[in-house]
Design an enzyme around this catalytic site. Structure first.
Site, PDB file in Angstrom:
ATOM      1  N   CYS A 136      34.705  80.891  50.511  1.00  0.00           N
ATOM      2  CA  CYS A 136      34.110  79.709  49.977  1.00  0.00           C
ATOM      3  C   CYS A 136      32.676  80.296  49.137  1.00  0.00           C
ATOM      4  O   CYS A 136      32.258  81.156  49.411  1.00  0.00           O
ATOM      5  CB  CYS A 136      33.881  78.764  51.039  1.00  0.00           C
ATOM      6  SG  CYS A 136      32.869  77.463  50.499  1.00  0.00           S
TER       7      CYS A 136
ATOM      8  N   CYS B 169      37.441  73.561  54.485  1.00  0.00           N
ATOM      9  CA  CYS B 169      36.093  73.321  54.063  1.00  0.00           C
ATOM     10  C   CYS B 169      36.299  72.846  52.352  1.00  0.00           C
ATOM     11  O   CYS B 169      35.838  71.827  52.373  1.00  0.00           O
ATOM     12  CB  CYS B 169      35.342  74.487  54.032  1.00  0.00           C
ATOM     13  SG  CYS B 169      33.759  74.319  53.058  1.00  0.00           S
TER      14      CYS B 169
ATOM     15  N   HIS C 231      26.822  82.397  48.702  1.00  0.00           N
ATOM     16  CA  HIS C 231      25.501  82.127  48.603  1.00  0.00           C
ATOM     17  C   HIS C 231      24.701  82.890  49.531  1.00  0.00           C
ATOM     18  O   HIS C 231      23.540  83.089  49.410  1.00  0.00           O
ATOM     19  CB  HIS C 231      25.312  80.608  48.549  1.00  0.00           C
ATOM     20  CG  HIS C 231      25.914  79.852  47.279  1.00  0.00           C
ATOM     21  ND1 HIS C 231      25.789  80.619  46.072  1.00  0.00           N
ATOM     22  CD2 HIS C 231      25.927  78.456  47.225  1.00  0.00           C
ATOM     23  CE1 HIS C 231      26.070  79.804  45.206  1.00  0.00           C
ATOM     24  NE2 HIS C 231      26.460  78.549  45.861  1.00  0.00           N
TER      25      HIS C 231
ATOM     26  N   HIS D 179      34.324  80.303  57.062  1.00  0.00           N
ATOM     27  CA  HIS D 179      34.271  78.918  57.755  1.00  0.00           C
ATOM     28  C   HIS D 179      35.279  78.066  57.205  1.00  0.00           C
ATOM     29  O   HIS D 179      35.321  76.813  57.506  1.00  0.00           O
ATOM     30  CB  HIS D 179      32.776  78.380  57.487  1.00  0.00           C
ATOM     31  CG  HIS D 179      32.530  77.979  56.202  1.00  0.00           C
ATOM     32  ND1 HIS D 179      32.237  79.023  55.305  1.00  0.00           N
ATOM     33  CD2 HIS D 179      32.909  77.019  55.356  1.00  0.00           C
ATOM     34  CE1 HIS D 179      31.900  78.599  54.061  1.00  0.00           C
ATOM     35  NE2 HIS D 179      32.240  77.355  54.012  1.00  0.00           N
TER      36      HIS D 179
ATOM     37  N   SER E 113      29.999  78.908  49.579  1.00  0.00           N
ATOM     38  CA  SER E 113      28.890  79.019  50.539  1.00  0.00           C
ATOM     39  C   SER E 113      28.550  80.192  51.267  1.00  0.00           C
ATOM     40  O   SER E 113      27.577  81.009  51.442  1.00  0.00           O
ATOM     41  CB  SER E 113      28.875  77.852  51.476  1.00  0.00           C
ATOM     42  OG  SER E 113      29.377  76.735  51.150  1.00  0.00           O
TER      43      SER E 113
HETATM   44 ZN    ZN Z   1      32.703  76.186  52.442  1.00  0.00          ZN
END
Ligand code: ZN
Ligand code: ZN
Length: 365
Positions: free
Chosen positions: A38, A164, A43, A59, A40
């Site tokens: 993902c 997610c 990041h 996640h 995130s």
């Molecule tokens: Zn995510």
């Protein structure tokens, strides 16, 4: 077990042997079958979202329960589950009013200081678990309140996406915005989350779903999953194009990129009394600007949307049903599958905008 550890920001993940503790209390040990990669995660690797290291990221996952702690009653070995970063304590005010995605008691779901850590490196030092999950690993030791059981015939690599990205996107449309039949929407950014927003709007009955991106292959994918119109923002002025298509603006503009410029552009696409829905994660410290008087006069609304405002134990089994009945398209969203040893390749491709969703498939090599 094998895991991909983030030891230094902006560096490749290191594939290592990591020790995972035995489940106790409300904990569940899960064999990871698949994990999406993902934005995130990216990041955090790139230092744009602060998070302590060393850590095992990942996640967005699905797997099979191997062992449960003595206080777990709702899961048994062999159950197929999806992990969700929105683990709920079930006791705070947010949980009690049905906004468990805002749970203020997540800290109570971790092991207490002084306990054996859930994850540790070969040197015996503790490795931080990410989002109560850490799915870039062959096994996950998670609190039961971060898991939901799903039907056994749901393919687990596709189920992982629901953990997610799909929940973030479908939930932004269905839970946060509450798109109604017949409404008109625009979605800026057609990665995994943007494509899921498009699908959420289609399932909710939106008439017109306009997709904006700068990559033609993503716009093509957007059409496959339900966009009625596409705009290439690299070729035309997206704001003008949306205003022309909608004679003045949309009911909802979803921003799924996480850039100041596109958030402000999305706001300008909204018609009076409509709403901007901010889904993309902007780097910490970034501010966005709106014309304040316009906001008052137009009665536009600005909605933040985190993890699709989910109540995941209710939402995720519903999304699984959407897939099984053909309404939610997930096969199309998986651009490529990787083994855990290839995770740095997957991350590099995500960074280069080459994937809608890349999935780490633990059945590979
Ligand atoms: Zn995510
Ligand atoms: Zn709570």
């Amino acid at each position: 077990m094998k895991a991909a550890v983030l030891r230094e920001l902006k560096q490749e993940l290191s594939i290592e042997e990591v020790t995972i503790a035995k489940p106790k209390g409300r904990e569940v040990l899960v064999r990871t079958m698949a994990s999406g990669v993902c934005h995130s995660d990216l990041h955090i690797i790139d230092g744009l979202l602060p998070s302590p290291i060393p850590t095992v990221l990942g996640h967005e996952s699905a797997g099979i329960v191997e062992q449960v702690g003595e206080d777990v009653t709702e899961f048994s070995p062999g159950d197929h589950v999806i992990g969700c970063p929105s683990a709920f304590c079930g006791k705070c005010n947010y949980c009690l009013v049905g906004q468990s995605f805002l749970c203020a008691g997540q800290g109570s779901l971790n092991r207490v200081r002084g306990d054996q850590p859930r994850l540790a490196g070969a040197d015996g030092k503790s490795i931080r678990q990410f989002g109560n999950i850490s799915s870039f690993a062959e096994q996950m030791l998670v609190h039961a309140n971060g898991l939901v059981k799903i039907r056994d015939d749901m393919p687990l690599d596709r189920a992982a996406l629901i953990g997610c990205g799909v929940t973030t996107g479908l939930g932004a449309a269905i839970n946060t915005a509450k798109v109604a039949p017949g409404e008109t929407v625009v979605v800026l950014g057609c990665g995994g989350v943007g494509l899921s927003i498009i699908q959420g709007c289609r399932i909710a009955g939106a008439n017109r779903i306009i997709a904006v991106d700068t990559m033609p292959w993503k716009l093509e994918l957007a059409r496959k999953v339900g966009a009625t119109d596409t705009i290439n923002g690299a070729e035309v002025n997206a704001l003008e194009a949306v205003k022309e298509l909608t004679s003045g603006g949309v009911d909802y503009a979803f921003e799924a990129i996480g850039l100041k410029q596109t958030v402000e552009q999305a706001y300008a696409m909204v018609k009076p009394a409509g709403a901007l829905v901010m889904v993309g994660a902007l780097p910490a410290g970034v501010n966005v600007e709106f014309h304040a008087l316009d906001l008052v006069i137009s009665q536009k609304r600005i909605l933040g949307s985190m993890m699709g405002s989910n109540r995941f134990r209710i939402d995720m089994p519903r999304y699984v049903e959407f897939y099984m009945s053909g309404r939610l398209k997930l096969d199309e969203m998986i651009s490529e599958r990787f083994s855990i040893d290839e995770i740095n390749i997957a991350i590099e491709k995500l960074r280069g905008g080459k994937l809608a969703r890349g999935v780490i498939d633990f059945s590979i090599g």
